[in-house]
Design a protein around this motif. Structure first.
Motif, PDB file in Angstrom:
ATOM      1  N   UNK A   1       0.280   3.898  -3.021  1.00 59.66           N
ATOM      2  CA  UNK A   1      -0.123   5.293  -2.808  1.00 59.66           C
ATOM      3  C   UNK A   1       0.929   6.236  -3.373  1.00 59.66           C
TER       4      UNK A   1
ATOM      5  N   UNK B   1       0.825  -1.205   0.000  1.00 63.35           N
ATOM      6  CA  UNK B   1       0.000   0.000   0.000  1.00 63.35           C
ATOM      7  C   UNK B   1       0.868   1.267   0.000  1.00 63.35           C
TER       8      UNK B   1
ATOM      9  N   UNK C   1       0.712   9.255  -6.037  1.00 57.40           N
ATOM     10  CA  UNK C   1       0.596  10.639  -5.552  1.00 57.40           C
ATOM     11  C   UNK C   1       1.883  11.286  -5.037  1.00 57.40           C
ATOM     12  N   UNK C   2       2.889  10.501  -4.709  1.00 55.15           N
ATOM     13  CA  UNK C   2       4.093  11.090  -4.119  1.00 55.15           C
ATOM     14  C   UNK C   2       5.306  10.233  -4.461  1.00 55.15           C
TER      15      UNK C   2
ATOM     16  N   UNK D   1      -1.698  10.597   6.530  1.00 57.90           N
ATOM     17  CA  UNK D   1      -2.937  11.342   6.809  1.00 57.90           C
ATOM     18  C   UNK D   1      -4.157  10.624   6.231  1.00 57.90           C
ATOM     19  N   UNK D   2      -4.019  10.090   5.020  1.00 57.33           N
ATOM     20  CA  UNK D   2      -5.151   9.402   4.382  1.00 57.33           C
ATOM     21  C   UNK D   2      -5.531   8.149   5.176  1.00 57.33           C
ATOM     22  N   UNK D   3      -4.531   7.425   5.665  1.00 57.30           N
ATOM     23  CA  UNK D   3      -4.833   6.229   6.467  1.00 57.30           C
ATOM     24  C   UNK D   3      -5.526   6.624   7.768  1.00 57.30           C
TER      25      UNK D   3
ATOM     26  N   UNK E   1       1.369  12.297   3.200  1.00 55.33           N
ATOM     27  CA  UNK E   1      -0.036  12.395   2.764  1.00 55.33           C
ATOM     28  C   UNK E   1      -0.728  11.052   2.927  1.00 55.33           C
ATOM     29  N   UNK E   2       0.021   9.971   2.718  1.00 54.36           N
ATOM     30  CA  UNK E   2      -0.559   8.641   2.889  1.00 54.36           C
ATOM     31  C   UNK E   2      -0.875   8.387   4.364  1.00 54.36           C
TER      32      UNK E   2
END
Lengths: 154, 154
Positions: free
Chosen positions: A30, A26, A34-35, A62-64, A59-60
């Motif tokens: 991600x 994952x 995105x990054x 934060x998304x998690x 950012x991942x």
């Protein structure tokens, strides 16, 4: 837990939410989308980076955390989205194999001046790993609808 | 554009980066994984929500902007990651079919006091749609390594 409305939040409240295991698959998926910085997508390049090994995009992380917050708090609530965040701190790297835990602390709950049907909740998400180390904090705002009045078949 | 180092940033600078088209498929895919609130994953539910139709997760908007920043600025730089963000504002909904543009404004560039090999760049990302409407701003910090000294085969 019953459906949460604006009235269910108050300053000082802390709500322990769920956890999530971070997988290498994952992290790479991600970041590829995105990054795609080398230390987030390439284990070999990450080994010689400041992270020492493959690390999740901030950012991942934060998304998690968002997914944990949605599943355990927002999904069954009167959430009306968010106008923004006040601060994010990426304090320690998040690595594949880590388990992230989120505690949701209410800093302030204020009724909207202009819209009487809603209020704003200012919260701090404290994101920790399996060693109890704080890896990230997010201070954000969320809008919630107010609880329907009695007789409204709430 | 040659590789960017800390010395290449200065307050007041604005760098127009690329753009990206937002697709419904991607909006739903991101939100299904990280922010499955009805207005981000279900067009029917979104129609009666505050957004009026399916809208991208705010985290997804930031992630799409990050990809633009990586491709056009960070990828060919001495980027050393980020300690965090100071502020994020989600100003208008982002819808499938929108085209996002990112302008990178440098607010401050300061050399690190403790680590002479790097500096911190404080930037504001201004994310606009195809109508020229500002949909999101992100104020963040980025660390960059300093330019190698002459003779170092930089």
């Amino acid at each position: 837990m019953s459906r949460r409305y604006f009235e269910d939040f108050h300053a000082g409240q802390e709500i322990a939410l769920g956890s999530r295991v971070v997988t290498e698959e994952e992290v790479i998926a991600f970041a590829t989308q995105y990054d795609p910085q080398p230390f987030h997508v390439d284990p070999e390049a990450a080994a010689t980076s400041i992270f020492g090994r493959l690390a999740a995009s901030g950012w991942h992380t934060c998304a998690m955390a968002m997914r944990i917050v949605v599943d355990n708090l927002l999904r069954d609530s009167s959430s009306l989205g968010s106008p923004g965040l006040e601060q994010v701190r990426w304090l320690k790297p998040v690595y594949p194999g880590d388990t992230l835990h989120v505690a949701f602390q209410v800093k302030e709950a204020r009724a909207s001046q202009s819209k009487p049907d809603r209020g704003v909740v200012v919260s701090v998400w404290r994101i920790s790993n399996q060693h109890g180390e704080l890896v990230c904090t997010v201070e954000g705002m969320s809008m919630f609808g107010r609880r329907p009045r009695e007789g409204g078949h709430a």
